[in-house]
Write an enzyme that holds these catalytic residues in place. Structure first.
Site, PDB file in Angstrom:
ATOM      1  CG  ASP A  84      -2.080   0.919   1.138  1.00  0.00           C
ATOM      2  OD1 ASP A  84      -2.634   1.039   0.036  1.00  0.00           O
ATOM      3  OD2 ASP A  84      -2.449   1.510   2.161  1.00  0.00           O
ATOM      4  CG  HIS A 183      -4.751   8.273   5.036  1.00  0.00           C
ATOM      5  ND1 HIS A 183      -4.765   9.082   3.923  1.00  0.00           N
ATOM      6  CD2 HIS A 183      -4.753   7.004   4.562  1.00  0.00           C
ATOM      7  CE1 HIS A 183      -4.766   8.335   2.835  1.00  0.00           C
ATOM      8  NE2 HIS A 183      -4.761   7.070   3.193  1.00  0.00           N
TER       9      HIS A 183
END
Length: 282
Positions: A84, A183
Site C-alpha cells: 500500500d 487517514h
C-alpha cells in the site's frame, strides 16, 4: 489455504454489490488478528503492508511480507497480500518477488500530468507481471509526515470527469478517491459525499477504494458501498484497539515485563475490530 489475489476478491465483491476490507499490517500480531477476525466473520480480507510499515522494519520488505503470507496460508479465511501507498519505484519492483498480487502506487502528490505518466509506467510494469494496480486521484489527507488537510476544502475531492480521464490514461485496476475521509482519524466522525461517490462510480469503469475508513461511521460505510465504493481500507482502528489494550495492561501491571501478557489481548482486540468492520460490508 493458499493466498488468493486481491483482484479476485475485489471483483467478487463488486459483482455482488458488496465491499471487501483491506487491513494495514505493521506487526505479526496485526496479520494474525486480521486472519482471526476474518475467520470468525467467515469473510475474505486483504492484508496490506504500507511503505511506512516497510520503513518501520528498517526498509526491509521481505520479513514482514513473508510473515504475513505465512499467516494467510495457515488461515482458513481467503486472504490476499497487498502493498500500500508505494512511492518508491524500487519498493514497487520488489513486490513481485515477495508474493504480492497487488500494489497501490501513490503518485498523488505529483501534478496531474506527472501522476498520469508515472502511474501508467507502474501499471505497465505491474500488468506484465500479473500484478493488480491501484492508484489515487484527489487528496486523501492525514498521511504520516503531511500537514493536516481539511477533507472538505475546495479542490481536495476527486472530480468525476478527471477521474475518467485518469483511469483511461493510466490503465489502473482500481481508483482511490477523495470523498470526505482522511487517514489516521482516531474518532469516527467523517461525513462522506455519497452523491460524489455515485458520480465517480458511474464515471469510471474500475472499482473505487475508500482510504481512511477508520474515521468513517458504520452507516456512512454502508451507504458508501451502496453508492459504489468497493475496497475499504482500515488501519488506525486496529492500532487504536491494539494500543488501548497495551496501555491498559501496563497501567494495571506496572512491574510486568512479559510482552505476551499484553500482546495477546491486543491481538484479540484487533481481531474484534476486524470482525466488526467485515460485518458492515454485506
Amino acid at each position: 489455504m493458499s493466498l488468493v489475489s486481491t483482484g479476485e476478491l475485489v471483483a467478487e465483491a463488486r459483482d455482488a454489490g458488496h465491499g471487501v476490507a483491506a487491513f494495514n499490517v505493521i506487526t505479526l500480531e496485526h496479520a494474525e488478528a486480521v486472519a482471526l477476525g476474518a475467520e470468525r466473520a467467515g469473510l475474505p480480507a486483504i492484508l496490506q503492508i504500507s511503505e511506512n510499515a516497510v520503513r518501520f522494519h528498517g526498509g526491509r520488505l521481505a520479513p514482514i511480507a513473508a510473515a504475513s503470507a505465512a499467516v494467510a496460508r495457515a488461515s482458513t479465511a481467503r486472504l490476499s497480500l497487498h502493498l500500500d501507498h508505494v512511492t518508491d519505484v524500487d519498493l514497487l519492483r520488489a513486490s513481485h518477488a515477495e508474493g504480492f498480487s497487488s500494489v497501490m502506487f501513490d503518485a498523488s502528490k505529483l501534478t496531474y500530468d506527472e501522476n498520469v505518466k508515472t502511474t501508467a509506467d507502474a501499471v505497465r510494469w505491474g500488468h506484465e507481471r500479473g500484478i493488480w494496480v491501484e492508484a489515487e486521484l484527489g487528496r486523501v489527507g492525514g498521511k504520516e509526515g503531511e500537514a493536516p488537510l481539511d477533507a472538505h476544502a475546495p479542490g481536495v475531492r476527486t472530480d468525476p470527469a478527471e477521474a475518467a480521464a485518469y483511469v483511461a490514461g493510466t490503465g489502473v485496476d482500481a481508483l482511490a478517491v477523495a470523498v470526505g475521509s482522511s487517514h489516521a482519524m482516531t474518532e469516527r466522525t467523517a461525513a462522506l459525499d455519497h452523491e460524489l461517490i455515485g458520480s465517480l462510480a458511474a464515471a469510471v469503469p474500475v472499482p473505487l477504494v475508500l482510504h481512511g475508513s477508520s474515521g468513517v461511521p458504520d452507516e456512512e460505510i454502508r451507504r458508501a458501498i451502496a453508492a459504489g465504493m468497493v475496497k475499504i481500507n482500515v488501519g488506525t482502528a486496529l492500532n487504536t484497539a491494539f494500543t488501548g489494550e497495551v496501555r491498559g495492561y501496563l497501567a494495571a501491571h506496572t512491574t510486568g515485563v512479559d510482552p505476551r501478557k499484553y500482546l495477546a489481548p491486543a491481538r484479540e482486540a484487533m481481531a474484534g475490530t476486524v470482525t466488526g468492520f467485515l460485518g458492515l460490508l454485506k
